[in-house]
Enzyme design. Structure first.
Site, short mmCIF file in Angstrom:
data_model
loop_
_atom_site.label_atom_id
_atom_site.label_comp_id
_atom_site.label_asym_id
_atom_site.label_seq_id
_atom_site.Cartn_x
_atom_site.Cartn_y
_atom_site.Cartn_z
CG HIS A 250 -28.45 77.59 -30.42
ND1 HIS A 250 -28.19 77.16 -29.14
CD2 HIS A 250 -28.34 78.94 -30.37
CE1 HIS A 250 -27.92 78.19 -28.35
NE2 HIS A 250 -28.03 79.28 -29.07
CG HIS B 59 -23.48 85.12 -33.08
ND1 HIS B 59 -22.87 84.12 -32.35
CD2 HIS B 59 -24.74 85.20 -32.57
CE1 HIS B 59 -23.71 83.62 -31.47
NE2 HIS B 59 -24.85 84.26 -31.57
CD GLU C 228 -25.22 81.87 -28.04
OE1 GLU C 228 -26.28 82.51 -27.88
OE2 GLU C 228 -24.97 81.25 -29.10
#
Length: 288
Positions: free
Chosen positions: A12, A197, A244
């Site tokens: 996202h 990331h 995440e």
């Protein structure tokens, strides 16, 4: 009864939303990213759900360091689009499904998972970017997205964060809750965020293609083992924000094979780097 027919998994990245909002999706840098979702948009049209249960993390818009719920379920009839510092995204507000959300909260809490019930909550890019990727970009003055959405926010921002195993077990509880609802509803469950990331520090910009794809392979084929991956592995191999990915395990835990059903069908798989210094992963799975 209601039933979960499919799970969707996607990154996202906020810059994806900005690219869409500014009409940059056809630019050479962004075109490969959005090409990976062309199948998905058609799949959504062909398999439109009645409700989406969307797992995401808030990015200090609805919640701050003053109050950090580990798991929060949105039970409101509508959720406004958050202003994340540069104005709200030009997309419609999110229409909720208070009845199903309240039922899920009741059932999951009775299964010994502590949820925070939220009756008023703005939703940020963590929720709206996946909707844009899967449903296309509706005008801001449109009445709503294609179907109601139940936001389910998970704290993966401030430690301590929930384990992959806890998220996987929560997905099973959510499936049980949905199946005990007495209306005939087709429900999709989405897990969002990731993949590898890191946004700060000496390793800012870290992307690990090999680890990402190996993790995807395991999540598909052996989710119970994938749920055992410790936090330190996510941080070491996928960067600080790679944690995440535990949110994907909530969606995976809600699939039928986890409790003895048939293996799900993988309808689409996509992976691309970079997208604003982030690895973009995407997967669609259907219960069979």
């Amino acid at each position: 009864m209601a039933r979960i027919t499919a799970s969707v998994y996607t990154s996202h990245v906020p810059a994806i939303g900005a690219a869409l909002d500014l009409g940059k999706d056809k630019e050479p840098y962004w075109q490969p990213v959005f090409a990976g979702y062309e199948y998905s948009k058609q799949w959504m049209k062909d398999n439109k759900p009645d409700v989406i249960f969307l797992v995401y993390n808030d990015h200090a818009t609805a919640f701050s360091l003053d109050m950090i719920p580990t798991f929060a379920i949105g039970t409101a009839p509508q959720f406004p689009v958050a202003d994340e510092g540069w104005g709200p995204r030009p997309v419609p507000p999110v229409i909720g499904h208070p009845e199903l959300a309240a039922h899920i909260a009741q059932s999951v809490i009775q299964q010994d998972f502590d949820l925070t019930i939220v009756n008023k909550m703005p939703v940020d890019h963590g929720l709206t970017v996946p909707l844009s990727l899967m449903c296309g970009q509706p005008p801001a003055d449109a009445f709503q997205w294609p179907c109601p959405v139940i936001p389910f926010a998970v704290n993966v921002v401030q430690y301590p964060v929930p384990s992959g195993q806890r998220c996987f077990q929560l997905g099973q509880a959510i499936r049980k809750a949905v199946e005990s609802y007495d209306q005939d509803l087709n429900v999709h469950i989405w897990g969002t965020g990731g993949m590898s990331h890191q946004l700060q520090g000496p390793r800012a910009g870290l992307i690990n293609r090999e680890w990402d794809n190996a993790w995807l392979d395991q999540m598909i084929a052996d989710p119970a083992a994938c749920a055992q991956v410790p936090h330190i592995d996510y941080v070491r191999e996928a960067g600080s924000e790679g944690i995440e990915l535990v949110m994907w395990l909530i969606a995976r835990g809600a699939m039928a094979d986890v409790t003895g059903g048939k293996p799900p069908a993988v309808k689409h798989r996509f992976y691309h780097v970079p997208a604003s210094n982030t690895a973009v992963g995407h997967l669609i799975m259907e219960n069979t």
